[in-house]
Design an enzyme around this catalytic site. Structure first.
Site, PDB file in Angstrom:
ATOM      1  N   ARG A 106       0.840  -1.200   0.000  1.00  0.00           N
ATOM      2  CA  ARG A 106       0.000   0.000   0.000  1.00  0.00           C
ATOM      3  C   ARG A 106       0.876   1.252   0.000  1.00  0.00           C
ATOM      4  NH1 ARG A 106      -5.047   1.406  -1.473  1.00  0.00           N
ATOM      5  NH2 ARG A 106      -6.218   2.545   0.079  1.00  0.00           N
ATOM      6  N   THR A 404      -9.107   0.160 -10.690  1.00  0.00           N
ATOM      7  CA  THR A 404      -8.040  -0.648 -10.145  1.00  0.00           C
ATOM      8  C   THR A 404      -8.063  -1.878 -11.009  1.00  0.00           C
ATOM      9  OG1 THR A 404      -8.381   0.340  -8.018  1.00  0.00           O
ATOM     10  CG2 THR A 404      -7.539  -1.889  -7.952  1.00  0.00           C
ATOM     11  N   THR A 422      -3.407  -0.901  -7.962  1.00  0.00           N
ATOM     12  CA  THR A 422      -4.175   0.318  -8.240  1.00  0.00           C
ATOM     13  C   THR A 422      -3.267   1.552  -8.321  1.00  0.00           C
ATOM     14  OG1 THR A 422      -6.028   1.646  -7.392  1.00  0.00           O
ATOM     15  CG2 THR A 422      -4.560   0.740  -5.752  1.00  0.00           C
ATOM     16  N   GLU A 424      -5.412   4.197  -7.688  1.00  0.00           N
ATOM     17  CA  GLU A 424      -6.614   4.816  -7.119  1.00  0.00           C
ATOM     18  C   GLU A 424      -7.556   5.325  -8.220  1.00  0.00           C
ATOM     19  OE1 GLU A 424      -8.808   4.956  -4.994  1.00  0.00           O
ATOM     20  OE2 GLU A 424      -9.643   6.953  -5.037  1.00  0.00           O
ATOM     21  N   GLU A 443      -3.482   7.844  -4.237  1.00  0.00           N
ATOM     22  CA  GLU A 443      -4.039   6.903  -3.243  1.00  0.00           C
ATOM     23  C   GLU A 443      -4.382   7.560  -1.913  1.00  0.00           C
ATOM     24  OE1 GLU A 443      -5.572   3.448  -3.619  1.00  0.00           O
ATOM     25  OE2 GLU A 443      -3.834   3.781  -4.912  1.00  0.00           O
ATOM     26  N   SER A 470      -7.939   0.668   2.660  1.00  0.00           N
ATOM     27  CA  SER A 470      -8.308   0.199   1.327  1.00  0.00           C
ATOM     28  C   SER A 470      -9.534  -0.692   1.421  1.00  0.00           C
ATOM     29  CB  SER A 470      -7.135  -0.583   0.737  1.00  0.00           C
ATOM     30  OG  SER A 470      -7.524  -1.239  -0.454  1.00  0.00           O
ATOM     31  N   GLY A 491     -12.991  -1.583  -8.054  1.00  0.00           N
ATOM     32  CA  GLY A 491     -14.303  -0.995  -7.803  1.00  0.00           C
ATOM     33  C   GLY A 491     -14.398  -0.180  -6.533  1.00  0.00           C
TER      34      GLY A 491
HETATM   35  N1  GLU Z   1      -8.062   2.866  -3.890  1.00  0.00           N
HETATM   36  C1  GLU Z   1      -9.108   1.908  -3.726  1.00  0.00           C
HETATM   37  C2  GLU Z   1      -8.879   1.021  -2.529  1.00  0.00           C
HETATM   38  O1  GLU Z   1      -7.766   0.759  -2.194  1.00  0.00           O
HETATM   39  C3  GLU Z   1      -9.257   1.048  -4.912  1.00  0.00           C
HETATM   40  C4  GLU Z   1      -9.733   1.853  -6.047  1.00  0.00           C
HETATM   41  C5  GLU Z   1     -10.556   1.120  -7.028  1.00  0.00           C
HETATM   42  O2  GLU Z   1     -10.849  -0.040  -6.900  1.00  0.00           O
HETATM   43  O3  GLU Z   1     -10.937   1.694  -8.004  1.00  0.00           O
HETATM   44  O4  GLU Z   1      -9.817   0.563  -1.937  1.00  0.00           O
END
Ligand code: GLU
Length: 595
Positions: A106, A404, A422, A424, A443, A470, A491
């Site tokens: 992360r 992502t 990802t 983000e 992110e 996340s 998502g």
């Molecule tokens: N940044 C998101 C997360 O870590 C994911 C972004 C996405 O799935 O579009 O939960």
């Protein structure tokens, strides 16, 4: 005769799959959502990336090597969803030991960050202003994740597994409607940065469908990363250029966009680690569900939702009852996620308590089969599970970004990788590091910009050297200690509901993995209306669900883009991907037939 015909078919299929990337020709590969066979499997959103993963398996690499090679290729062909400027979570089932390991790649805040990172004059910034900025860039974790995974479990070197992606970036790939659409969605902000504009808006327009897209800067960057064993990024020239880009965003002076600089330093990059973490684990209907623990809320929230469903015989429910229970389970699990989960280095995240059956039962107690709960439901206290008790203030989870990517690999030894990565937002922070060919992440916008409620502890506020919460949930399901299936999805916060829906679809509702992945999506995250796809609303059950008080709002587009692999009882691997979402994913196996 039969055997040689099979062999010819096999060679034809595998040649089609790998020829483009290995020969340097522009690849045009069909996308197949399901493949079954031997020797290992790869499923990703992109056919070039999947083919590269398969080619690594064919050359003796294992699931870890294939996962890193596939991810590196996705950085080229799916650069608005992931890349070396971002982060992710890598979940690995090691056949040799029967253990599941996870790497936390992360992104992390700079040492200078404080709780007010996204505030000005005592007020939180509008979300969009955080997105396209230097403020939102966390230290990238993806390259370190690759290095760590290969060092610990791979059979190939970083150089070996990055090579096909480097070649793909250099020789190019065919632009499809998804790629073009993603550029078009971001054209206004991409145009504000000459480095991004030159790469993704050649002649001022998104690249045309069917043309070949090349990214020689990214190819050179990949080569430099591999040759320096990542030193150039975490302690060298590429790092210097990242820092410069963050501190002085290279904006076209003519642009009116207000792009705030960030304070990332080379010392922040040098400090970065991608630690091994305990996986989250829960048991559902006799299966062991392993996923990513904090700082992701993916594992605990998927696990809690499943535990809430555990006492109900979901298999025998009518479709309407199933959907009602499913929506209620994630509604409740999200109430708890928002209250309790953040970076475990900063707050005491009650991971095992959130995953206890006793806690889930105390929450399931609130479900009325005939009437939907009213959101926001307040959280429970997992440290002191009391049937039907709630505490404090409930809050809905925003969907967050939708861009992502998730890939899943398996090999001949029985190893499995589920890897979600990802940058983000779609297109990350919109800034290509000049001359380097990759976008930076945004992110840090996964933090809450301000406390959700005054006086209520919020585990997801920014601080120095902290990882934002996340929702990514790369998940591996074991049956009797051996892989059954693995899955994951992009998502934003809807990742959690998608993964839970795929698992219940496969385990309880008799769907094949690919059908569970393709099913119409609904994402209830403790708000009055669940976000749903139009196809979900079109189902005959919707009217009765509405009678029970379930609210729905149509998502602006699709929800998620899952992939998965499954071990079939006869030992073959099945790879599964989306038939339609994001233009369809790509599933492949090493040998479609027994050799
Ligand atoms: N940044 C998101 C997360 O870590 C994911 C972004 C996405 O799935 O579009 O939960």
């Amino acid at each position: 005769m039969r055997r040689s015909a099979t062999l010819v078919a096999l060679l034809t299929v595998t040649t089609v799959l790998v020829s483009g990337a290995e020969s340097g020709a522009t690849p045009t590969r069909p996308k197949v959502p399901e493949a079954i066979g031997y020797g290992g499997a790869v499923a990703s959103i992109d056919s070039d990336a999947t083919a590269i993963g398969i080619s690594v398996l064919r050359r003796g690499g294992n699931a870890v090597d294939a996962a890193v090679a596939t991810a590196a290729a996705l950085g080229v062909t799916d650069p608005f969803s992931n890349g070396i400027g971002g982060g992710g979570f890598f979940v690995f089932y090691e056949a040799r030991t029967g253990k599941v390991h996870t790497i936390d790649g992360r992104e992390t805040t700079p040492m200078s960050a404080t709780e007010t990172l996204f505030q000005e004059n005592g007020a939180p910034l509008p979300f969009a202003e955080g997105v396209t900025s230097g403020l939102s860039v966390g230290v990238p974790g993806t390259p370190k994740t690759w290095e760590r995974a290969l060092q610990l479990w791979g059979r190939k070197s970083l150089k070996d597994v990055m090579k096909p992606a480097e070649e793909l970036a250099r020789s190019g790939f065919v632009v499809d409607a998804t790629f073009r659409g993603q550029v078009a969605n971001n054209a206004a902000r991409f145009a504000a940065f000459p480095s991004t504009r030159a790469l993704y808006l050649p002649g001022g327009q998104p690249p045309a469908v069917g043309t070949t897209f090349r990214n020689p800067d990214m190819a050179d960057t990949y080569r430099e990363l591999a040759n320096t064993n990542l030193r150039s990024l975490y302690d060298g020239q590429i790092g210097k250029e990242i820092v410069q880009t963050v501190q002085q965003p290279p904006k076209d002076p003519a642009s009116t966009l207000n792009v705030r600089p960030g304070k990332l330093t080379q010392a922040d990059l040098a400090r970065y680690e991608a630690p091994l973490r305990e996986p989250s684990k829960t048991n559902y209907r006799g299966l062991d569900i392993y996923s990513m623990g904090p700082p992701s809320s993916g594992g605990t929230t998927v696990g809690e939702a499943l535990n809430i469903l555990e006492p109900t015989n979901v298999k025998n429910l009518s479709q309407t009852d199933y959907l009602h229970y499913f929506l209620e389970s994630t509604r409740l699990a999200f109430a708890d996620r928002n209250r309790w989960v953040g970076d475990p280095a900063f707050s005491n995240v009650p991971t095992s308590e959130l995953l206890s059956q006793k806690f889930a039962d105390s929450r399931a107690c609130l479900i009325n089969p005939a009437k939907a709960l009213t959101s926001p439901v307040a959280p429970g206290d997992p440290r002191n599970p009391t049937p039907c008790a709630t505490t404090g203030q409930g809050v809905a989870a925003e969907i967050g970004s939708q861009h992502t990517t998730h890939l899943t690999t398996a090999d001949a030894w029985g190893n499995v990788v589920a890897y979600t990565l990802t940058i983000e937002s779609e297109g990350g922070n919109g800034i290509v590091v000049p001359g380097r060919g990759f976008l930076l992440n945004n992110e840090l916008t996964d933090f809450n910009f301000a406390p959700l409620f005054p006086g209520v502890p919020d585990p997801n506020l920014p601080a120095a050297d902290k990882r934002p919460r996340s929702s990514m949930a790369p998940t591996i399901v074991l049956r009797n200690g051996k892989p059954y299936f693995a899955t994951g999805s992009p998502g934003g916060a809807s990742i959690i509901t998608t993964v839970a829906q795929v698992i219940t679809g496969r385990v309880d509702r008799g769907k094949s993995l690919v059908d569970a992945i393709a099913a119409p999506r609904a994402s209830q995250r403790n708000s009055a209306a669940a976000q749903v796809e139009q196809a979900f609303l079109d189902q005959p059950e919707t009217a009765e669900l509405k009678n029970r008080g379930q609210g729905f709002s149509t998502a602006p587009g699709e929800i998620g883009a899952a992939t998965g692999v499954e071990r079939l009882p006869d030992g073959r691997w099945l790879a599964a991907a989306e038939p339609v979402r994001r233009g369809g994913g790509s599933a492949a196996v090493v040998f479609p037939f027994r050799w």
